[in-house]
Design an enzyme around this catalytic site. Sequence first.
Site, PDB file in Angstrom:
ATOM      1  CD  GLU A  47      40.089  46.604  35.682  1.00 54.10           C
ATOM      2  OE1 GLU A  47      38.967  46.116  35.392  1.00 54.10           O
ATOM      3  OE2 GLU A  47      41.096  45.903  35.914  1.00 54.10           O
ATOM      4  CG  ASN A 106      44.538  47.367  35.639  1.00 54.01           C
ATOM      5  OD1 ASN A 106      44.039  48.462  35.877  1.00 54.01           O
ATOM      6  ND2 ASN A 106      43.830  46.323  35.247  1.00 54.01           N
ATOM      7  CE  LYS A 123      42.982  43.556  38.294  1.00 57.49           C
ATOM      8  NZ  LYS A 123      42.154  43.612  37.051  1.00 57.49           N
ATOM      9  CD  GLU A 142      43.309  42.581  34.000  1.00 57.59           C
ATOM     10  OE1 GLU A 142      43.878  43.224  34.902  1.00 57.59           O
ATOM     11  OE2 GLU A 142      42.113  42.226  34.071  1.00 57.59           O
ATOM     12  CB  CYS A 172      38.920  44.512  38.328  1.00 58.22           C
ATOM     13  SG  CYS A 172      37.842  43.415  37.355  1.00 58.22           S
ATOM     14  CG  ASN A 197      36.649  47.154  32.633  1.00 58.83           C
ATOM     15  OD1 ASN A 197      36.190  47.586  31.594  1.00 58.83           O
ATOM     16  ND2 ASN A 197      37.321  47.928  33.474  1.00 58.83           N
TER      17      ASN A 197
END
Lengths: 313, 313
Positions: A47, A106, A123, A142, A172, A197
Site C-alpha cells: 500500500e 487510497n 480502499k 486516512e 491494508c 502499512n
Amino acid sequence: MPRTLRVAAAQMGPNQRADSREAILARMLALLEGAAREGAQLVVYPELAFTTFFPRWLIEGAELDAYFERAMPNPAVQPLFDRARALRIGFQVGYAELTPEGQRFNSAITTGPDGAILAKYRKVHLPGSVEPRPGDRFQQLEKRYFEYGDGGFQAFRGPAAWGAPVMGMLICNDRRWPEAWRVYGLQGVELMVMGYNSAAYDPNGGRTEDSAIRTFHSTLAAQANAYMNATWAVSVAKAGDEDGSGLIGGSCIIDPNGMIVAQAKTLGDEVLVAEIDLDLCRQGKEKMFNFAAHRRPEHYRRIVDQVGAEPPA
Amino acid sequence: MPRTLRVAAAQMGPNQRADSREAILARMLALLEGAAREGAQLVVYPELAFTTFFPRWLIEGAELDAYFERAMPNPAVQPLFDRARALRIGFQVGYAELTPEGQRFNSAITTGPDGAILAKYRKVHLPGSVEPRPGDRFQQLEKRYFEYGDGGFQAFRGPAAWGAPVMGMLICNDRRWPEAWRVYGLQGVELMVMGYNSAAYDPNGGRTEDSAIRTFHSTLAAQANAYMNATWAVSVAKAGDEDGSGLIGGSCIIDPNGMIVAQAKTLGDEVLVAEIDLDLCRQGKEKMFNFAAHRRPEHYRRIVDQVGAEPPA
C-alpha cells in the site's frame, strides 16, 4: 492444462519522508529485478508504495498534494511500468490517487504482462479518524485524506498467461474484514493481492499491543480469510521504522488451505516467490465452501441491514 | 466491577454406537465434576454429545429416531441438569432435536447456573448431502436428517453471575462461516460457545486432507473469527476413533485477540478451564472493529443477494 503462476511478494522497508521519489523507485526496480530472476510473473508491492505513510501527520495544501498521483502511470513511476513490461511481469501497487475531479482515494492497480492496467481498486475500509487526536505525536488520518472507495470489490480475470485467475485486490485494513473477502469469494476469487502499512506498536507510546501481536493479527486474518474463501493470497508490507513510527513486516504468500507457503524474515526490502497452483482452490470451492450448496443468506441480513453493533438488552 | 467468568471446554472422546446412554452420561458427569473442581461456572460440551455421530450412516425408522431427543431435558439426560444445578454450573450441549411437530434439528442449548435453559440454537450450516454417496463406507447425511436451523443467530445475555456476557452459539460447520460470526458480532457477542464432530481424515480412505490440516482449519477459523469479532470463543470437539471413523480434537479457548489460551492435548475426555475477562473484548470492539465507524455495508450486498459463487466472464 495446468493453471500455475509464479508470484512475488515485494516487501519494502521504510520510505522515509526525506527519501527522493527516485530513490524509492530504484528500490522498487531492484525488487522487480530480484523477482524476475526467480521467474516471477506477478509482483505485489505494498500500500502507498511510492511514499512514506503520510496519514500519520496532519498536513495540508501543497505538502499533502505532493503525496498524491494525478495519473497512473505518470512520469515519476513510468520506469517501473517500462521495466515490468520489458520483463513481461505484471504488478500490483498501492498509491494515493487524486482524480481530475479532485477526489482522493487510497488506491491500487494491477497491471498485466503487457504493461496495461487490468483493474483498479479503491480502499473501502479506511481506518483512523477525520480529526486529529489531540496530543498524539502520530495520527491515523486516512478518513481525513481519502474518500471511501466507491467501486466496491470487483473481481477481475488475470491474463491467460497466468492461467486466467479470478483476482481481487484489498488494501491494508480491508484484509481484516471478512465481508470484503466474502464479496470476492462470491465472485470465485482464486488470487487475492494486497499491500499494507500497519503500525508495529502503538505509535504514541501506548503498550496495549506490541509488534508480535499486530503481526499475528495480520497473518491470522489473511490465512483464515484465504481458507474460508478457498483462495491464494499475497499480503505485502511496507515495514520497519518509517519516520520514527514502526511498521510490521510479515509479508506472506498463503495457500487456499490458509497455510503460509512463504513469509518475510526481515523488516526491509525482501522478495518472496512461490509457484502457485490455482487449481488447489478447487478442493475448498467444491466441497467445504461450496457456497451454492451450503450458504444460508436468509440468516445473514444483519450484515447489510445494520452498520454498528446492537447488543441485546 | 470486573466481568470475569471461569469457562470449561469439556472435550469428549468417542461415543461408540454400542455405548449405553448411561455410560456416555456418566462420562459427561465426570467432566462436569472435573470442571467444578477447577471452579468453572460454564461448561461447553460438543455437538451431538449424547450419541455417536450417526449422520455417518444411512439409517431410518426407529433406529434413526433413537438418536433424537423429544424434549430437553428428558429423563435420560436429567442427571446432568440436576448435578449442574446443584453445582451452580451452566452448560452448553449439542443434541439431535425432534420437535412435537416432527421437525428435526441439530441443536444446542445453554443453561444458566439455576439449571434453566437460557437459549436454544439450531444449526444453520448443515454440511454433507441428502442422498448417500454410492460406494462410500461412511456418509455425511446431515442434510438428510436435519432441517436447516430456522432461528438464525440470536445472541443472548448470560446471567449477572457471569458478568452478563453477550453470548452466541454455533455448531460445528457453522464455525467456518464468517457470516455466522459476523451476525453475532453485530449483536456485540463477547463469548461464543460451540461444539463439533469433525472428520480427522477422509473417512472413506481418501488422503486429500489429513488430521493435522483438518485440526489446523478448525483452530484457524475459530481464532480469526474470534479476533475479527473481538469475542472470546470456546470450541469443543468430540474426538478420537468413533465407530471406525476418526474425529479431530483440538478443543480450545480463544481470546478476543484470536490467541489460544488453552488447547486440548488428547483425543479423549479432557477438561480445559480458563478465566476469561469479558472486558478484553473492548479493545477490539472500540478500535479496530468499531463497526459503526468502519463498516461499509453498501459494498456487502452480494453476501445476501446471491448464494453461490458467480465468477466474472
